[in-house]
Design an enzyme around this catalytic site. Sequence first.
Site, PDB file in Angstrom:
ATOM      1  N   CYS A  96       0.843  -1.206   0.000  1.00 34.26           N
ATOM      2  CA  CYS A  96       0.000   0.000   0.000  1.00 34.26           C
ATOM      3  C   CYS A  96       0.879   1.257   0.000  1.00 34.26           C
ATOM      4  O   CYS A  96       1.501   1.551  -1.017  1.00 34.26           O
ATOM      5  CB  CYS A  96      -0.988  -0.019   1.160  1.00 34.26           C
ATOM      6  SG  CYS A  96      -2.294   1.238   0.996  1.00 34.26           S
ATOM      7  N   HIS A 183      -3.590  -5.250   0.676  1.00 33.45           N
ATOM      8  CA  HIS A 183      -3.099  -5.572   2.015  1.00 33.45           C
ATOM      9  C   HIS A 183      -3.243  -7.061   2.333  1.00 33.45           C
ATOM     10  O   HIS A 183      -4.306  -7.482   2.816  1.00 33.45           O
ATOM     11  CB  HIS A 183      -3.891  -4.787   3.059  1.00 33.45           C
ATOM     12  CG  HIS A 183      -3.553  -3.337   3.146  1.00 33.45           C
ATOM     13  ND1 HIS A 183      -2.505  -2.860   3.886  1.00 33.45           N
ATOM     14  CD2 HIS A 183      -4.143  -2.252   2.598  1.00 33.45           C
ATOM     15  CE1 HIS A 183      -2.461  -1.540   3.804  1.00 33.45           C
ATOM     16  NE2 HIS A 183      -3.445  -1.139   3.014  1.00 33.45           N
ATOM     17  N   GLU A 185      -1.887  -8.446   4.863  1.00 28.64           N
ATOM     18  CA  GLU A 185      -1.840  -8.541   6.324  1.00 28.64           C
ATOM     19  C   GLU A 185      -3.156  -8.190   6.998  1.00 28.64           C
ATOM     20  O   GLU A 185      -3.384  -8.529   8.166  1.00 28.64           O
ATOM     21  CB  GLU A 185      -0.719  -7.644   6.876  1.00 28.64           C
ATOM     22  CG  GLU A 185      -1.035  -6.176   6.996  1.00 28.64           C
ATOM     23  CD  GLU A 185      -1.005  -5.372   5.702  1.00 28.64           C
ATOM     24  OE1 GLU A 185      -1.015  -4.138   5.782  1.00 28.64           O
ATOM     25  OE2 GLU A 185      -0.970  -5.996   4.617  1.00 28.64           O
TER      26      GLU A 185
END
Length: 233
Positions: A96, A183, A185
Amino acid sequence: MKLALLETDILPPDLAGPFGGYGLMFQQLFERAGIEVESTIFSVIQGIYPERPQDFDALLVTGSKADAFSDAPWVLRLADFLRGRQGAGQKLIGICFGHQLLAHSLGGRCERSDKGWGVGVMEYGWQNKPAWLKAQGEAFRLIASHQDQVTALPPGASLLAASAFCPLAAFHIQDQVLALQGHPEFTPAYGKALLRKRWADIGEGRSQAALESFEGGHDGLAIARLMADFIRC
């Protein structure tokens, strides 16, 4: 495998309480994916850097609410640091904001997108598959939350993934730099919490559609394994 997590944001208390921070999210991601990695978090937004970055197999730049094209001193310092590590031949990963900063600092361009917010679970199509990319299928899905986009790749970069909304959604520079807009994560719980926090800024219609997109799942674990393969290659 040793990984330096360069953390570029500090979450507000209402999010930090249940979710920690972005560095911790990556540590939890690799654990869920069954990847053995020795990772250390460095809060570069607070000026904390690894004393010996060369001791790590790779450096990973996390997401942030900051703009990659900002002239904030900590952003300029991080951009200069990344250029130096790229020149030294170190492996770099950006997610990002990290994706955007790597593009911007290495000679590409990042700017506020006229398409508005990219939020929810978004699908990206693979545009090429280098030797270290063992992904199956033609596309993958990741949680997104961004207003800025990479609009020009840096010299020597190859487009890795794209979507109609985000045409330069991932790139690599040979086997040294890997950058992704989405993302891996983020958990659905965090993605939804962040979406609700930004709901008014994003707008009712787009926010509601983003919330519904979480029902289809995402490929964060697969992308974690891809990042590990990239580091090892």
